[in-house]
Design an enzyme around this catalytic site. Structure first.
Site, PDB file in Angstrom:
ATOM      1  N   CYS A   9       4.162  -8.587  -4.607  1.00 45.67           N
ATOM      2  CA  CYS A   9       3.320  -7.702  -5.415  1.00 45.67           C
ATOM      3  C   CYS A   9       2.467  -6.858  -4.463  1.00 45.67           C
ATOM      4  O   CYS A   9       2.825  -6.703  -3.287  1.00 45.67           O
ATOM      5  CB  CYS A   9       2.479  -8.484  -6.423  1.00 45.67           C
ATOM      6  N   ASN A  12      -0.769  -9.796  -3.158  1.00 46.67           N
ATOM      7  CA  ASN A  12      -0.346 -11.196  -2.955  1.00 46.67           C
ATOM      8  C   ASN A  12      -1.480 -12.182  -3.260  1.00 46.67           C
ATOM      9  O   ASN A  12      -1.639 -13.194  -2.588  1.00 46.67           O
ATOM     10  CB  ASN A  12       0.195 -11.425  -1.523  1.00 46.67           C
ATOM     11  N   CYS A  14      -2.559 -12.181  -7.044  1.00 45.48           N
ATOM     12  CA  CYS A  14      -2.483 -12.396  -8.503  1.00 45.48           C
ATOM     13  C   CYS A  14      -1.077 -12.737  -8.991  1.00 45.48           C
ATOM     14  O   CYS A  14      -0.809 -13.867  -9.396  1.00 45.48           O
ATOM     15  CB  CYS A  14      -2.988 -11.168  -9.249  1.00 45.48           C
TER      16      CYS A  14
HETATM   17  P1  4NP Z   1      -1.593  -8.450  -7.182  1.00 42.98           P
HETATM   18  O1  4NP Z   1      -2.955  -7.854  -7.785  1.00 42.98           O
HETATM   19  O2  4NP Z   1      -0.860  -7.290  -6.568  1.00 42.98           O
HETATM   20  O3  4NP Z   1      -0.906  -8.994  -8.377  1.00 42.98           O
HETATM   21  O4  4NP Z   1      -1.982  -9.506  -6.172  1.00 42.98           O
HETATM   22  C1  4NP Z   1      -3.862  -7.100  -7.028  1.00 42.98           C
HETATM   23  C2  4NP Z   1      -4.738  -7.729  -6.177  1.00 42.98           C
HETATM   24  C3  4NP Z   1      -5.654  -6.988  -5.450  1.00 42.98           C
HETATM   25  C4  4NP Z   1      -5.703  -5.608  -5.593  1.00 42.98           C
HETATM   26  C5  4NP Z   1      -4.795  -4.987  -6.434  1.00 42.98           C
HETATM   27  C6  4NP Z   1      -3.886  -5.736  -7.152  1.00 42.98           C
HETATM   28  N1  4NP Z   1      -6.669  -4.856  -4.882  1.00 42.98           N
HETATM   29  O5  4NP Z   1      -6.698  -3.629  -5.061  1.00 42.98           O
HETATM   30  O6  4NP Z   1      -7.437  -5.425  -4.092  1.00 42.98           O
END
Ligand code: 4NP
Length: 151
Positions: A9, A12, A14
């Site tokens: 994702c 990394n 969520c």
């Molecule tokens: P993930 O979610 O891609 O599902 O882990 C996110 C976690 C952090 C951020 C964006 C999406 N961020 O912008 O910090």
């Protein structure tokens, strides 16, 4: 040799940690290895988001052994299957692929449920807990189908 699967994702923290935990729970660890990574390095070394930890725990999974890492080009050599959570993750990984064999390893995770639809796992980072429940259910279904297929 083990079959290796990587969930990817953006951060990394969520979605892909949930995907890793869910798929790993469905596969024989002597035959399969599951890992996850992010296309961005914002959270390198961090635990999964506490909301991901909580929803996993609710469904009986402990994902607190995981630490965020960034996707690296050598992951194409290491892994047999690379699953992207959304189109942006897919495009970012694809941009790093140097060979057709690398490209062929990349798949949209929800195409396990609805082939060729390129449906996306919504990013729950800025949303409420409901988003994490929704993400968990989608990943549970996709991982069940994939685990059945390769086991
Ligand atoms: P993930 O979610 O891609 O599902 O882990 C996110 C976690 C952090 C951020 C964006 C999406 N961020 O912008 O910090």
């Amino acid at each position: 040799m083990k079959t290796k699967i990587l969930m990817v994702c953006l951060g990394n923290i969520c979605r892909s940690p949930l995907a890793e935990g869910i798929l790993a729970s469905k596969l024989d660890p002597t035959k399969f290895e599951v890992d996850s990574a992010g296309t961005a390095g914002y959270h390198v070394g961090a635990l999964p988001d506490k909301r991901s930890i909580a929803i996993a725990k609710q469904y009986g999974l402990d994902i607190t052994y995981q630490r965020s890492r960034k996707f690296v080009k050598s992951d194409f050599q290491t892994f047999d299957y690379i699953f992207a959570m959304d189109q942006s993750n897919y495009d970012n990984i694809l941009a790093l692929a140097e060979m057709e064999t690398d490209q062929a390893k990349i798949h949209m995770i929800l195409n396990q449920i609805t082939p060729n639809s390129n449906a996306e796992v919504p990013d729950p980072y800025y949303g409420g807990d409901q988003g994490f429940e929704n993400v968990y259910r989608m990943l549970e279904e996709a991982c069940s189908i994939f685990a059945e297929k390769i086991s």
